[in-house]
Design a protein around this motif. Structure first.
Motif, PDB file in Angstrom:
ATOM      1  N   UNK A 414       0.858  -1.350  -0.009  1.00  0.00           N
ATOM      2  CA  UNK A 414      -0.002   0.029  -0.099  1.00  0.00           C
ATOM      3  C   UNK A 414       0.977   1.074   0.095  1.00  0.00           C
ATOM      4  N   UNK A 415       0.304   2.305  -0.369  1.00  0.00           N
ATOM      5  CA  UNK A 415       1.049   3.567  -0.190  1.00  0.00           C
ATOM      6  C   UNK A 415       0.000   4.554   0.561  1.00  0.00           C
ATOM      7  N   UNK A 416       0.822   5.724   0.748  1.00  0.00           N
ATOM      8  CA  UNK A 416       0.017   6.818   1.650  1.00  0.00           C
ATOM      9  C   UNK A 416      -0.578   6.260   3.024  1.00  0.00           C
ATOM     10  N   UNK A 417       0.076   5.600   3.716  1.00  0.00           N
ATOM     11  CA  UNK A 417      -0.070   5.060   5.077  1.00  0.00           C
ATOM     12  C   UNK A 417      -1.368   3.994   4.912  1.00  0.00           C
ATOM     13  N   UNK A 418      -1.186   3.419   4.127  1.00  0.00           N
ATOM     14  CA  UNK A 418      -2.448   2.172   3.906  1.00  0.00           C
ATOM     15  C   UNK A 418      -3.611   2.661   2.998  1.00  0.00           C
ATOM     16  N   UNK A 419      -3.628   3.928   2.743  1.00  0.00           N
ATOM     17  CA  UNK A 419      -5.000   4.296   2.216  1.00  0.00           C
ATOM     18  C   UNK A 419      -5.055   3.871   0.545  1.00  0.00           C
ATOM     19  N   UNK A 420      -3.989   3.334  -0.038  1.00  0.00           N
ATOM     20  CA  UNK A 420      -4.049   3.073  -1.581  1.00  0.00           C
ATOM     21  C   UNK A 420      -3.344   1.570  -1.560  1.00  0.00           C
ATOM     22  N   UNK A 421      -4.282   0.747  -2.126  1.00  0.00           N
ATOM     23  CA  UNK A 421      -3.442  -0.706  -2.295  1.00  0.00           C
ATOM     24  C   UNK A 421      -2.997  -0.719  -3.814  1.00  0.00           C
ATOM     25  N   UNK A 422      -2.076  -1.281  -3.991  1.00  0.00           N
ATOM     26  CA  UNK A 422      -1.341  -1.467  -5.263  1.00  0.00           C
ATOM     27  C   UNK A 422      -1.163  -2.909  -5.754  1.00  0.00           C
ATOM     28  N   UNK A 423      -0.939  -2.784  -7.013  1.00  0.00           N
ATOM     29  CA  UNK A 423      -0.726  -4.486  -7.731  1.00  0.00           C
ATOM     30  C   UNK A 423       0.471  -4.858  -7.566  1.00  0.00           C
ATOM     31  N   UNK A 424       1.100  -4.886  -6.254  1.00  0.00           N
ATOM     32  CA  UNK A 424       2.436  -5.402  -6.340  1.00  0.00           C
ATOM     33  C   UNK A 424       2.641  -5.930  -4.719  1.00  0.00           C
ATOM     34  N   UNK A 425       3.107  -7.057  -5.059  1.00  0.00           N
ATOM     35  CA  UNK A 425       3.357  -7.669  -3.601  1.00  0.00           C
ATOM     36  C   UNK A 425       4.578  -7.377  -2.613  1.00  0.00           C
ATOM     37  N   UNK A 426       4.597  -7.442  -1.311  1.00  0.00           N
ATOM     38  CA  UNK A 426       5.827  -6.935  -0.494  1.00  0.00           C
ATOM     39  C   UNK A 426       7.094  -7.812  -0.812  1.00  0.00           C
TER      40      UNK A 426
END
Ligand code: 1PR
Length: 523
Positions: A414-426
């Motif tokens: 996620x970005x922006x402190x968990x506000x936006x999930x992305x199509x990428x794994x950790x």
């Protein structure tokens, strides 16, 4: 008066603060004469051998430094200030060092995480004035990927074990140099600095002489910082990243005061995260530089700062690179910077193009300050799937099944402190960032954050097994047993906690006492 050579990389503020806390004033070298006329010279260095020597050559300091060293006046080299004394380094094969000591600097070729980051001991090989007041079993803070190999064994003052036994301190006449950072090594480091500043005539061998030092697992205190609705700068803490309670931002104290408390209680490291830094320009948003300056006056353990580090154009159209933002933080007392949201965007771009640009924040900061100064903060969240083929991500088989009995999950960045999930794994993010030059992973977990239910062991193992750089396990610590669990069930080098420390539920000393004789820590 102590003269300090600052070639512009890394955190010299901490060295100055540590010396000035002992009394003497520090003069920073601004020309050749300052070196030639110095009575005692301290040369702290972090970063890259090539950029250090290039800067020293550009400023015409090399000749003056050699003259100073040959005159056998007191010199204390720290980290790169040790490596600079040698003829050459594998880090920059075409660059000559000062050559005062014959030998070279070699990259760690070992089966452990590199950089070697953390608190390790010293095996004392010679007597020295700088050991006055030390027992010999203290640990010191190291952060480096290269180690020195002198031709002449008689110059070896200390060695340290990390996959191999390497030279961690040398002494030649009045020249002393250490691979570890005394200014980041708490009371033991301050004692060593004091001995350099006011040497007694008596050379000492401490009572305890270790034969094989051991790297400690680090206990890290994390301070999430933001402005509350009244505009005060506060340390806050979320439950699964939600920092509001009854509509108000939780206020758990003041950043500098809390950091000082954790230093007194024995934290091995402090991380400040400006959790709303993604919104505005981090250098203007909230005064984190001031927090760092104040903290580094009294806190002599490594400080990391994160939040909003990226290229930025301010409202007047002035462009700042992430490197400039980081430089400001290093000047203010930070030892490492942590990149969160920007790292995700960089990794996505890299995966799309397959190319390193050299311009990303990770690459730029790593090149100038060294990999060890770049931490990647990952904010992942579990996404359950019924089969690994369902998604194009690195999926793990999990013991903690999903609500519908799913046996697999992936960890969505996620970005922006968990506000936006992305199509990428950790896992992929960690691997790409390592490739781009990151030196450490700060591995949070949104599902676990603030739950006191223990670390996400599966996540930590999955990431740790995928990279060779150190991993700081984060999120979920609720009791001392959770630290034992994370250190025995994963290879994580450090464990971070926030809530239980802020609320004084489990003091840092209690964690370390519990781990005594079970897991190597700095007591
Ligand atoms: O994305 O580069 O601007 O950086 C922002 C940084 O702020 C990231 O490192 C991100 O982790 C952090 N952050 C953003 N929002 C929050 C939030 O809580 N709303 N904090 C946040 C994340 C996680 C840990 C926490 C552990 C341990 N904090 O810092 O301390 O989960 O907590 P616990 O022991 O109480 O369980 P960018």
């Amino acid at each position: 008066m102590i003269t300090l050579l600052d070639y512009g990389a890394g955190n010299v503020r901490s060295v100055i603060n540590a010396i000035e806390t002992l009394g003497p004033k520090v003069k920073v070298v601004s020309n050749i004469d300052d070196i030639l006329s110095a009575e005692k010279l301290v040369f702290p260095g972090v970063g890259n051998f090539e950029s250090m020597m290039r800067t020293l050559n550009k400023k015409n300091y090399v000749g003056a430094l050699k003259d100073y060293l040959l005159s056998n006046r007191p010199y204390l080299g720290i980290c790169l200030g040790l490596q600079a004394l040698f003829e050459e380094s594998e880090e920059a094969p075409d660059t000559k060092g000062l050559g005062l000591i014959t030998g070279h600097v070699k990259k760690f070729d070992i089966d452990l995480s590199v950089p070697h980051i953390g608190w390790n001991g010293i095996n004392i090989k010679n007597e020295s004035r700088i050991f006055n007041g030390l027992r010999g079993d203290e640990k010191f803070y190291f952060v480096h990927s290269f180690h020195v190999v002198p031709d002449d064994d008689s110059l070896v003052l200390t060695t340290t074990n990390y996959g191999l036994e390497f030279v961690s301190g040398i002494q030649k006449g009045n020249i002393t140099a250490t691979q570890f950072h005394p200014e980041k090594s708490g009371d033991a480091g301050i004692t060593l600095l004091k001995n350099f500043l006011e040497p007694s005539n008596e050379k000492k061998t401490p009572v305890y002489v270790s034969e094989e030092s051991r790297l400690a697992k680090r206990i890290v205190a994390c301070l999430d910082v933001r402005s509350n609705d009244q505009g005060d700068l506060v340390v806050t803490k979320g439950d699964q990243y939600d920092v509001r309670e009854n509509g108000e931002v939780r206020n758990l104290g003041k950043p500098v005061e809390l950091a000082e408390r954790y230093y007194e209680e024995g934290t091995d490291e402090i991380i400040f995260l400006n959790i709303t830094g993604f919104r505005n320009f981090p250098l203007e948003d909230i005064p984190m530089t001031e927090v760092l300056k104040q903290t580094s006056k009294n806190v002599f353990v490594p400080l990391t700062i994160g939040g909003g580090i990226r290229d930025y154009t301010d409202k007047n159209g002035r462009k700042y690179t992430a490197l400039e933002v980081a430089a400001e933080y290093f000047r203010s007392g930070a030892d490492k910077i942590s990149i969160g949201s920007d790292a995700v965007l960089i990794a996505e771009e890299y995966l799309r193009t397959g190319k390193k640009t050299g311009n990303s924040s990770i690459e730029q900061i790593s090149k100038v300050y060294g990999a060890q100064a770049v931490v990647i903060s990952i904010d992942p969240r579990r996404v359950y799937v019924t089969s690994p083929d369902e998604v194009n991500h690195q999926v793990i088989k999990t013991e903690e099944k999903g609500l519908n009995g799913e046996k697999y999950c992936w960890y969505q960045c996620t970005i922006k402190g968990g506000r936006e999930g992305r199509d990428l794994d950790a896992i992929t993010l960690a691997q790409v960032c390592e490739k781009l030059g990151a030196g450490e992973i700060l591995l949070n977990c949104i599902d676990k954050d603030g739950t006191n239910s223990g670390y996400d062991i599966e996540l930590i193992n999955a990431v740790k097994n995928a990279v060779t750089i150190p991993v700081i396990a984060s999120s979920g610590a609720g009791c001392v047993e959770h630290f034992y669990e994370v250190f025995t069930e994963t290879e994580a080098e450090a464990a971070l906690a926030a809530g239980i420390f802020h609320r004084k539920e489990v003091p840092i000393a209690t964690v370390k006492n519990y781990l005594r004789n079970k897991v190597e820590t700095r007591l």
